[in-house]
Design an enzyme around this catalytic site. Structure first.
Site, PDB file in Angstrom:
ATOM      1  N   LYS A   1       0.864  -1.187   0.000  1.00  0.00           N
ATOM      2  CA  LYS A   1       0.000   0.000   0.000  1.00  0.00           C
ATOM      3  C   LYS A   1       0.895   1.229   0.000  1.00  0.00           C
ATOM      4  O   LYS A   1       2.061   1.148   0.385  1.00  0.00           O
ATOM      5  CB  LYS A   1      -0.879   0.011   1.252  1.00  0.00           C
ATOM      6  CG  LYS A   1      -2.136   0.856   1.123  1.00  0.00           C
ATOM      7  CD  LYS A   1      -3.248   0.070   0.470  1.00  0.00           C
ATOM      8  CE  LYS A   1      -4.579   0.761   0.583  1.00  0.00           C
ATOM      9  NZ  LYS A   1      -5.704  -0.163   0.466  1.00  0.00           N
TER      10      LYS A   1
HETATM   11  N1  LIG Z   1     -11.524   1.820  -3.993  1.00  0.00           N
HETATM   12  C1  LIG Z   1     -11.400   0.529  -3.758  1.00  0.00           C
HETATM   13  O1  LIG Z   1     -11.455  -0.299  -4.674  1.00  0.00           O
HETATM   14  C2  LIG Z   1     -11.222   0.035  -2.363  1.00  0.00           C
HETATM   15  C3  LIG Z   1     -11.334   0.862  -1.269  1.00  0.00           C
HETATM   16  N2  LIG Z   1     -11.266   0.341  -0.003  1.00  0.00           N
HETATM   17  C4  LIG Z   1     -11.394   1.192   1.156  1.00  0.00           C
HETATM   18  O2  LIG Z   1     -12.674   1.835   1.149  1.00  0.00           O
HETATM   19  C5  LIG Z   1     -12.573   3.114   1.779  1.00  0.00           C
HETATM   20  C6  LIG Z   1     -13.132   4.174   0.834  1.00  0.00           C
HETATM   21  O3  LIG Z   1     -12.371   4.153  -0.374  1.00  0.00           O
HETATM   22  P1  LIG Z   1     -12.936   4.812  -1.703  1.00  0.00           P
HETATM   23  O4  LIG Z   1     -14.399   4.748  -1.731  1.00  0.00           O
HETATM   24  O5  LIG Z   1     -12.157   4.233  -2.804  1.00  0.00           O
HETATM   25  O6  LIG Z   1     -12.475   6.331  -1.518  1.00  0.00           O
HETATM   26  P2  LIG Z   1     -13.087   7.627  -2.200  1.00  0.00           P
HETATM   27  O7  LIG Z   1     -12.001   8.628  -2.200  1.00  0.00           O
HETATM   28  O8  LIG Z   1     -13.750   7.281  -3.487  1.00  0.00           O
HETATM   29  O9  LIG Z   1     -14.251   8.066  -1.186  1.00  0.00           O
HETATM   30  C7  LIG Z   1     -13.981   8.354   0.148  1.00  0.00           C
HETATM   31  C8  LIG Z   1     -15.243   8.888   0.802  1.00  0.00           C
HETATM   32  O10 LIG Z   1     -15.023   8.997   2.197  1.00  0.00           O
HETATM   33  C9  LIG Z   1     -15.405  10.291   2.637  1.00  0.00           C
HETATM   34  N3  LIG Z   1     -14.601  10.675   3.797  1.00  0.00           N
HETATM   35  C10 LIG Z   1     -13.287  10.996   3.840  1.00  0.00           C
HETATM   36  N4  LIG Z   1     -12.936  11.342   5.085  1.00  0.00           N
HETATM   37  C11 LIG Z   1     -14.038  11.192   5.853  1.00  0.00           C
HETATM   38  C12 LIG Z   1     -14.316  11.391   7.225  1.00  0.00           C
HETATM   39  N5  LIG Z   1     -13.368  11.814   8.074  1.00  0.00           N
HETATM   40  N6  LIG Z   1     -15.580  11.162   7.672  1.00  0.00           N
HETATM   41  C13 LIG Z   1     -16.548  10.753   6.829  1.00  0.00           C
HETATM   42  N7  LIG Z   1     -16.340  10.552   5.525  1.00  0.00           N
HETATM   43  C14 LIG Z   1     -15.101  10.772   5.040  1.00  0.00           C
HETATM   44  C15 LIG Z   1     -15.168  11.185   1.442  1.00  0.00           C
HETATM   45  O11 LIG Z   1     -15.883  12.415   1.536  1.00  0.00           O
HETATM   46  C16 LIG Z   1     -15.662  10.275   0.323  1.00  0.00           C
HETATM   47  O12 LIG Z   1     -17.071  10.347   0.235  1.00  0.00           O
HETATM   48  C17 LIG Z   1     -11.103   3.279   2.160  1.00  0.00           C
HETATM   49  O13 LIG Z   1     -10.923   2.841   3.487  1.00  0.00           O
HETATM   50  C18 LIG Z   1     -10.388   2.322   1.208  1.00  0.00           C
HETATM   51  O14 LIG Z   1      -9.145   1.908   1.683  1.00  0.00           O
HETATM   52  C19 LIG Z   1     -11.120  -0.997   0.217  1.00  0.00           C
HETATM   53  C20 LIG Z   1     -10.995  -1.869  -0.835  1.00  0.00           C
HETATM   54  C21 LIG Z   1     -10.944  -1.399  -2.203  1.00  0.00           C
HETATM   55  O1  LIG Z   2      -7.415  -3.371  -6.191  1.00  0.00           O
HETATM   56  C1  LIG Z   2      -6.382  -3.482  -5.547  1.00  0.00           C
HETATM   57  O2  LIG Z   2      -5.345  -3.899  -5.982  1.00  0.00           O
HETATM   58  C2  LIG Z   2      -6.317  -3.088  -4.085  1.00  0.00           C
HETATM   59  C3  LIG Z   2      -7.455  -2.274  -3.603  1.00  0.00           C
HETATM   60  C4  LIG Z   2      -7.132  -1.827  -2.206  1.00  0.00           C
HETATM   61  O3  LIG Z   2      -6.316  -0.968  -2.019  1.00  0.00           O
HETATM   62  C5  LIG Z   2      -7.743  -2.499  -1.077  1.00  0.00           C
HETATM   63  O4  LIG Z   2      -8.336  -3.575  -1.231  1.00  0.00           O
HETATM   64  O5  LIG Z   2      -7.642  -1.971   0.044  1.00  0.00           O
END
Ligand SMILES: NC(=O)C1=CN([C@@H]2O[C@H](COP(=O)(O)OP(=O)(O)OC[C@H]3O[C@@H](n4cnc5c(N)ncnc54)[C@H](O)[C@@H]3O)[C@@H](O)[C@H]2O)C=CC1
Ligand SMILES: O=C(O)CCC(=O)C(=O)O
Length: 430
Positions: A115
């Site tokens: 990461k």
């Molecule tokens: N994008 C992916 O494929 C994956 C993401 N994740 C995890 O999912 C979570 C979200 O990731 P994404 O949706 O990709 O990010 P993103 O950047 O698309 O969305 C993040 C969201 O969280 C909100 N946010 C940020 N800080 C906040 C706070 N302090 N309180 C409330 N809301 C807050 C933002 O306003 C936004 O709506 C992270 O923990 C990430 O590591 C896990 C597996 C895969």
């Molecule tokens: O799609 C990936 O390789 C990893 C996504 C990721 O950062 C996660 O699962 O937390």
């Protein structure tokens, strides 16, 4: 480790690294993990910290700090996202890299865990600046990433566009014959740049599937289940979209700007459209009431989906949680103290390394397609993803029943057990 006031008591705040280490220790004890393998898995293989200069729109130069932590690659190339956020630091990258190792192992993928990211607040920069920052970061990472070595993907505040810039920059450093064969250096790319159908929704879809499998176990219908979502980005939006499609009711959303609630239900698609025209914020959505951020986790609901940052559900707010299920879309949203309180109350938790693993599974399918020169249709990707998620969910539930442990412990036991088996079969630590 910082400090916070809990009631009148001062307690040490658990960082994500402390949480993941305690989760690891707990599972390693239960497994009676080989002590040599334990020594290997409790440290990261490689840690890269880069400082790189970028020219800003106002012609001044700013120096940024980027990280890539490679935890373990005994099952395959390092894999994991890149995050752009002010909280990114070496400990956050270490913790998130470790979770990736457990996640890929649990899913049975031929990947290890990594990461990284950049410590910055993207809201402070123009899109052109973010592009230049991304390209300079890619140069700084150099050959420490690669399609068979370490494959980044999107995470918080990074997107398909970010991956396309990384790919383009990485390619430009390679000799002509290698340029078109290296598209799998990153996953989560736009479709036109070698991305896969379905990767955009894969994480949210996986969270939704886990909730569906859980509901089936409990003989519950998804229809009319009330749910709340923290984070309305890639993961939060897509899980809400799929639950809404099955008739579940979104009653509250929180993002980094504020919280909204409507007990009668919030239209997922209307909110999504509104957010796009409101600089990514849900605040002032006309069809819901604004509420205090502190009220959010205590709202009446059946399912709570943290899909933002780590350590959001803590000893301070877990006591008030009304949901009977927490489906962890985010990585590390529930800290150790909170988990103890919740399990004691009978709240079930589908742990991050299972619940949000649809993303990295979708990435694996993209990587395979790029590597083999194939292009799969959306239905094929979604079917494969569902089959794999079902296998993981079933295995975790079975282990949790057999060992009489909660689902997180069961998931860790399976993931670490697979790594132990790999080391032992190779004869390195018999
Ligand atoms: N994008 C992916 O494929 C994956 C993401 N994740 C995890 O999912 C979570 C979200 O990731 P994404 O949706 O990709 O990010 P993103 O950047 O698309 O969305 C993040 C969201 O969280 C909100 N946010 C940020 N800080 C906040 C706070 N302090 N309180 C409330 N809301 C807050 C933002 O306003 C936004 O709506 C992270 O923990 C990430 O590591 C896990 C597996 C895969
Ligand atoms: O799609 C990936 O390789 C990893 C996504 C990721 O950062 C996660 O699962 O937390």
């Amino acid at each position: 480790m910082g400090e916070r006031i809990l009631g009148k008591k001062k307690v040490a705040r658990q960082g994500m690294l402390e949480n993941v280490m305690r989760q690891f220790d707990n599972a390693a004890d239960i497994l009676d993990l080989n002590p040599n393998i334990r020594k290997i898995l409790e440290v990261t293989n490689n840690e890269l910290v880069v400082h790189f200069p970028v020219r800003m729109d106002n012609e001044e130069v700013e120096v940024f700090t980027g990280y890539r932590v490679q935890h373990n690659n005994s099952l395959g190339p390092y894999k994991g996202g890149l995050r752009y956020h002010p909280t990114v630091d070496i400990d956050a990258a270490r913790a998130l890299a470790m979770w990736m190792t457990w996640k890929t192992s649990l899913a049975g993928l031929p990947f290890g865990g990594a990461k990284g990211g950049i410590k910055l607040d993207p809201a402070k920069y123009s899109s052109a600046e973010i592009e230049r920052i991304t390209r300079r970061f890619t140069y700084a990472l150099g050959d420490n990433i690669g399609p068979e070595l370490d494959i980044p993907a999107p995470d918080v505040n990074t997107s398909a566009q970010t991956m396309a810039w990384i790919l383009d920059t990485y390619m430009s450093t390679k000799p002509p014959a290698e340029r078109s064969t290296n598209t799998h250096v990153v996953t989560g790319k736009p479709i036109g740049a070698g991305g896969s159908e379905g990767r955009d929704r894969a994480t949210g879809y996986g969270v939704y599937l886990n909730i569906r499998f859980w509901a089936k176990e409990k003989e519950l219908s998804i229809k009319d289940q009330k749910f709340i979502v923290q984070g309305f980005g890639n993961v939060g939006y897509w899980v809400a979209h799929f639950l809404d499609r099955d008739g579940a009711i979104l009653v509250a959303v929180q993002d980094q700007y504020g919280s909204i609630c409507d007990e009668e239900g919030i239209s997922v698609e209307k909110l999504h459209d509104y957010q796009k025209g409101n600089k990514g914020s849900i605040v002032d959505f006309p069809d819901a009431d604004a509420i205090d951020n502190d009220e959010f986790f205590g709202l009446e609901c059946d399912i709570c989906i943290p899909a933002a940052l780590g350590n959001q559900i803590t000893a301070e707010n877990s006591g008030g949680i009304k949901a009977r299920l927490i489906a962890e879309g985010a990585n590390g949203p529930t800290d150790i103290e909170a988990e103890e309180i919740l399990l004691e109350k009978g709240v079930e938790i589908i742990p991050d390394i299972l619940c949000n693993s649809g993303g990295v599974i979708g990435s694996y399918y993209e990587w395979l397609q790029n590597r083999n020169g194939e292009i799969w249709q959306l239905e094929e990707v979604m079917e494969k993803l569902e089959k794999k998620m079902k296998e993981s969910f079933t295995r975790v539930v079975k282990t949790s029943r057999e060992r009489k442990v909660d689902m997180r412990t069961a998931a860790f036991v399976i993931a670490i057990g697979r790594l132990e088996e790999a080391y032992i079969q190779r004869g390195i630590f018999p």
